[in-house]
Design a protein around this motif. Structure first.
Motif, mmCIF file in Angstrom:
data_model
loop_
_atom_site.group_PDB
_atom_site.id
_atom_site.type_symbol
_atom_site.label_atom_id
_atom_site.label_comp_id
_atom_site.label_asym_id
_atom_site.label_seq_id
_atom_site.Cartn_x
_atom_site.Cartn_y
_atom_site.Cartn_z
ATOM 1 N N VAL A 31 10.636 65.735 -13.133
ATOM 2 C CA VAL A 31 9.672 66.054 -12.066
ATOM 3 C C VAL A 31 9.941 65.215 -10.818
ATOM 4 N N ILE A 32 9.990 63.874 -10.988
ATOM 5 C CA ILE A 32 10.270 63.018 -9.826
ATOM 6 C C ILE A 32 11.676 62.429 -9.888
ATOM 7 N N TRP A 33 12.229 62.377 -11.106
ATOM 8 C CA TRP A 33 13.642 61.990 -11.245
ATOM 9 C C TRP A 33 14.251 62.748 -12.401
ATOM 10 N N LYS A 68 6.076 47.457 -15.429
ATOM 11 C CA LYS A 68 6.825 46.728 -14.391
ATOM 12 C C LYS A 68 8.222 47.336 -14.223
ATOM 13 N N MET A 69 8.869 47.656 -15.373
ATOM 14 C CA MET A 69 10.222 48.248 -15.303
ATOM 15 C C MET A 69 10.181 49.584 -14.545
ATOM 16 N N TYR A 70 9.142 50.399 -14.797
ATOM 17 C CA TYR A 70 9.027 51.680 -14.076
ATOM 18 C C TYR A 70 8.802 51.447 -12.587
ATOM 19 N N ALA A 71 7.909 50.504 -12.278
ATOM 20 C CA ALA A 71 7.622 50.247 -10.859
ATOM 21 C C ALA A 71 8.889 49.788 -10.143
ATOM 22 N N ASP A 72 9.702 48.948 -10.814
ATOM 23 C CA ASP A 72 10.959 48.471 -10.205
ATOM 24 C C ASP A 72 11.928 49.637 -10.010
ATOM 25 N N LYS A 73 12.053 50.495 -11.050
ATOM 26 C CA LYS A 73 12.974 51.638 -10.949
ATOM 27 C C LYS A 73 12.549 52.552 -9.794
ATOM 28 N N MET A 74 11.241 52.818 -9.723
ATOM 29 C CA MET A 74 10.758 53.763 -8.715
ATOM 30 C C MET A 74 10.884 53.203 -7.306
ATOM 31 N N THR A 75 10.623 51.906 -7.171
ATOM 32 C CA THR A 75 10.765 51.282 -5.850
ATOM 33 C C THR A 75 12.220 51.400 -5.392
#
Ligand code: PLP
Ligand code: CA
Length: 306
Positions: A31-33, A68-75
């Motif tokens: 969807v987003i990646w 945190k890992m998702y937030a880092d990947k998405m950023t």
């Protein structure tokens, strides 16, 4: 808005739908990646939705990463995101054990380091994560006593899944009062080029078969992930849209929770799949028919830029 189900979302309908919601839940993979690459236009869509005052959340069945890992990947991919907007099954599973099960005791974990971290973050200790080898030698589990503090078996995605882990889980699950929780039941994870790999559902079924018990799962389509978002952010179901690429997880979650639903065709399911559910006339399959579909979430861009 009175339109029939499984309607292609375009033109004026996009703005009408966006005006009818305050919050949007996005599934992640497909969807987003896809894998490690953002879907073209997805970061702009998410960032513009936020600039337009929408609350945006990310709900993924993938248990291999912490918030945190998702937030880092998405950023890194260009999304404007904070950790508390991410609801993955590693985090939600820990929340489920803490708030619903009120678990007092340890977990025997078949899962990832990310799951260990999320469990520890809510004060739950685990045993079991990692390879069942020490310095290249297999551990002789038959001679290792069970940990009497273990009160739950949890199964998520585990790259070190093994016969010995199934055996160990089975021993705990045959003890009186041991809880049994799985992250999700996705059986196949699609790769590029029509290929696929086995998903967590395969691992969970192996443990269920051995233990002759059925696990409770927290991931989509179970309503628990929506309950987590709703309770933390005060989201109202009738002012919320679920966007996903799978009918049997994302769209069914949306239907189960009374959300509006949008299928995007950048992932697993097709319009033909949705129409087959619709035309079957089977009441249980109607929850897998989305309200709307788009080719890609990039199709929302014109309404947001205008
Ligand atoms: N579980 C695992 C282990 C995955 O790798 C993926 C996708 O990459 C999923 C589940 C499905 O994730 P999502 O719910 O974001 O589509
Ligand atoms: Ca997906």
């Amino acid at each position: 808005m009175s339109v029939s189900k499984c309607t292609r979302l375009s033109g004026a309908l996009v703005k009408q739908l966006l005006d009818s919601v305050d919050s949007i839940l996005f599934d992640c993979d497909g969807v987003i990646w896809r894998g490690d690459q953002a879907i073209p236009g997805a970061p702009q869509v998410i960032n513009l939705l936020k600039e337009n005052g929408k609350r945006v959340f990310f709900v993924t069945n993938n248990s291999t990463k912490s918030r945190k890992m998702y937030a880092d990947k998405m950023t890194a991919l260009g999304f404007d995101v904070t950790e508390d907007e991410v609801f993955g099954t590693a985090y939600c599973c820990a929340m489920y054990l803490k708030t619903v099960c009120k678990l007092e005791g340890k977990v025997y974990l078949i899962g990832s380091n990310a799951m260990r971290q999320e469990l520890e973050a809510v004060g739950i200790q685990q045993t079991g994560v990692g390879p069942d080898h020490i310095c290249g030698k297999p551990i002789d589990w038959a001679n290792v006593p069970l940990d009497p503090e273990v009160k739950a078996v949890v199964v998520g995605f585990d790259e070190h899944f093994s016969y010995m882990k199934v055996n160990r889980a089975m021993q705990y699950l045959t003890q009186q009062g041991c809880l049994f929780v799985g992250t999700n039941r996705d059986t196949r994870l699609p790769l590029e080029g029509g290929k696929a790999v086995p998903g967590t559902g395969c691992l969970l079924q192996a443990v269920e078969t051995a233990a002759q018990r059925e696990a409770q799962t927290v991931g989509k389509p179970n309503h628990f992930m929506f309950d987590c978002v709703a309770s933390q952010f005060g989201v109202k179901a009738d002012r919320c849209l679920m966007v996903g690429d799978r009918l049997d997880t994302d769209i069914l979650l949306g239907s189960n929770c009374g959300l509006k639903t949008l299928l995007t065709l950048t992932g697993v399911s097709t319009v033909a799949d949705a129409e087959a559910h619709q035309k079957s006339g089977c009441p249980e399959r109607q929850g897998m028919v989305p309200d709307y579909y788009v080719e890609s979430i990039a199709d929302l861009l014109p309404a947001l830029q205008g």
